[in-house]
Design an enzyme around this catalytic site. Structure first.
Site, PDB file in Angstrom:
ATOM      1  CE  LYS A   1       3.967  27.262  30.395  1.00 29.05           C
ATOM      2  NZ  LYS A   1       5.285  26.615  30.251  1.00 29.05           N
TER       3      LYS A   1
ATOM      4  CB  SER B   1       9.545  26.394  30.156  1.00 21.79           C
ATOM      5  OG  SER B   1       9.859  26.740  28.847  1.00 21.79           O
TER       6      SER B   1
ATOM      7  CB  SER C   1       7.374  28.906  27.853  1.00 25.14           C
ATOM      8  OG  SER C   1       7.149  27.692  28.542  1.00 25.14           O
TER       9      SER C   1
END
Lengths: 97, 454
Positions: B59, B159, B135
């Site tokens: 990420k 997330s 997210s």
């Protein structure tokens, strides 16, 4: 606390955000919407309840006072938007005498 | 196969890179991917290591030395390259991982659809035109699209679990303190935790094994031994008491999600688990509590983005104050600005007690709800999200998206471990959430494996 309202311009200044007039206008309704959601918490009886900052107790451990690796200057400066003489350059901070 | 030499790490990454070239224009999982560096790393991978030669996507809010780390924000997209490795990066590197690209995300992890990325749109590989969740939407999409066998994400209010649920992959949020947060760009420090997204429960266990443990550079990481997460993986669920929190099956839960979860409860019961109805009475206050605490911490954490040391700097500022204000104005997107304002407001003089202090007290009650429930059950089962993935661009009121996090947020407030495991579905993917007491990831994975076994 009926009709909670955020003075967006004032809080943005505290948060060091220079919002446009359009942003101030468009942020007001959604932010007040979230504040209205938060009003729900007033229903909860929290008398005598301790606040939780972290999900479990966190010690603040001390490490030995010995020299520790630090980031080399060139690596640190590689991301600096402006630099001079191996230092980060910013507008003048101290007022003229 | 890799260790036996039947297949080379370079062959694996070549094939994956070819997939990415062919399909990522449509999916949009990656913000950047350096094929030359990936091939070079694969060529010299040490296959004797636990994750030797295994590609893992990261990420874009976790620092990997020399890589970009945009956090999905224009603020860091122009010129930032990580000058250091995060704690998890260091561990994965020493386990032999080949870092395989940087995945899209909501700006500074603020969102649950990846639509708040300032840089790119991500499609759900299981259903184009639908959100991948967020997210960590890029990480979930990269795994679901078979671009990468696994990815690393971060979870502040769901997330990792919610995008895993929406994309049909496994997503694990470890206990608070289990994995180092050093080098994770902080959103809400008392809630953030890094974890894996993968195609199988066993892969999640293997990656957790590699990243868990104390890091002296993160004082909130726990100095406790890490158990072997594979030992009990196939022990089944016989005799385990599975708590079903009635508040998580309330109005607003889509019937297709309810049915999938209820079917799974029956299946676990057939395998010897004992369902127990439990109550988590303060659930209805969790979202409000979260949207005070998380923005408050974010407003403080994001003050470091001031245009001085890294990231965007406004051109020709008149003075230092103007440099701060204009750099932040130009660099941040609307959701980030809204949350900074919200956080600054709830911490401001005159409002602190009414909002922040009150929320911290309700957080205690939410934490105690779980403590009380775990007196009656070994683990808790619930939906991850009340609906399957909605369509991209369908949300007009952010508060509606906030409320959809009701099943995942309490877990972060209480610091517990939880996982999303895919359930059988005829339509869009649906995930099952399993929650266990603090540091009981082994039990969590054991139940998840039983859910996965078909």
């Amino acid at each position: 606390m009926s009709h909670p309202h955020i003075d967006v311009r004032r809080i943005a200044t505290l948060a060091r955000l220079e919002l446009s007039e359009e942003e101030v206008a468009s942020f007001s309704a959604p932010l007040d919407g979230v504040l209205a959601l938060m009003e729900k918490l007033a229903q909860v009886d929290t008398a005598g309840i301790e606040p939780t900052s972290y999900p479990m107790p966190i010690d603040a451990p001390m490490r030995e006072d010995i020299a520790w690796q630090s980031m080399p200057t060139d690596l640190f400066l590689q991301n600096a938007p402006e630099q001079a003489q191996q230092q980060i350059r910013v507008p003048k901070v101290v007022a003229d005498a | 196969m890799l260790v036996k030499g039947e297949i080379q790490s370079t062959d694996i990454v070549d094939e994956l890179l070819e997939n990415v070239t062919q399909r990522d224009a449509e999916i949009g999982a990656f913000l950047s991917i350096d094929a030359v560096a990936i091939r070079a790393a694969a060529a010299k991978a040490d296959l004797s290591l636990p994750l030797g030669g295994i590609p893992i996507a990261m990420k874009d809010n976790i620092n990997v030395l020399g890589d970009p780390c945009t956090c999905g924000s224009k603020f860091l997209a122009e010129n930032y390259h990580s000058p250091y490795d995060a704690g998890v990066t260091r561990r994965l590197r020493s386990a032999g991982v080949v870092f395989f690209g940087r995945t899209n995300m909501d700006e500074f992890a603020m969102g649950s659809a990846t639509e708040n990325s300032a840089l790119q749109r991500t499609n759900n590989p299981a259903a184009l035109g639908h959100i991948p969740g967020g997210s960590s939407g890029g990480s979930a999409a990269a795994v679901a699209a078979h671009f990468s066998p696994a990815a690393i994400g971060s979870d502040t209010g769901g997330s990792i679990r919610q995008p895993a649920s929406h994309c049909g992959v496994v997503g694990l949020k470890p206990s608070y303190g289990r994995v180092s947060r050093y080098g994770l760009v902080a959103f809400a420090s008392s809630l953030d935790q890094i974890g894996p997204l993968s195609r199988t429960v066993e892969d999640a266990a293997i990656i957790l094994q590699a990243i868990a443990g104390h890091d002296p550079l993160d004082s909130t990481s726990l100095p406790l031994p890490v158990p072997n997460y594979l030992t009990n993986l196939h022990q089944g669920v016989k005799g385990l008491r599975i708590g079903i929190p009635k508040e998580y099956f309330a109005a607003g839960l889509a019937s297709v999600v309810r049915e999938a979860v209820e079917k799974e409860i029956v299946r676990l019961q057939e395998q010897g688990a004992i369902p127990v109805e439990i109550s988590l009475p303060h659930t209805e206050y969790a979202v409000a509590t979260y949207y005070i605490i998380a923005p408050a911490e974010a407003s403080s954490n994001l003050s470091r983005f001031d245009g001085v040391r890294y990231g965007h700097r406004a051109a020709n500022p008149a003075d230092i104050l103007s440099l701060y204000q204009r750099s932040r104005e130009e660099g941040f997107g609307p959701e980030v600005k809204r949350r900074i304002i919200l956080g600054t407001y709830v911490l401001s003089s005159g409002y602190y007690d009414a909002y922040y202090n009150k929320a911290q007290k309700v957080r205690t009650l939410i934490r105690k709800d779980f403590e009380n429930a775990f007196a009656f059950c070994d683990a808790i089962i619930s939906p991850v999200a009340p609906t399957a993935a909605r369509k991209i661009g369908e949300c007009t009121d952010p508060v509606q998206d906030y409320l959809a996090d009701v099943c995942t947020i309490p877990v972060n407030l209480a610091g517990l471990p939880a996982i999303s495991v895919p359930l059988p579905s005829d339509g869009l993917p649906i995930g099952l959430q399993i929650i266990t007491p603090h540091l009981q990831e082994s039990l969590l994975l054991q139940i998840a494996q039983a859910v996965e076994n078909r």
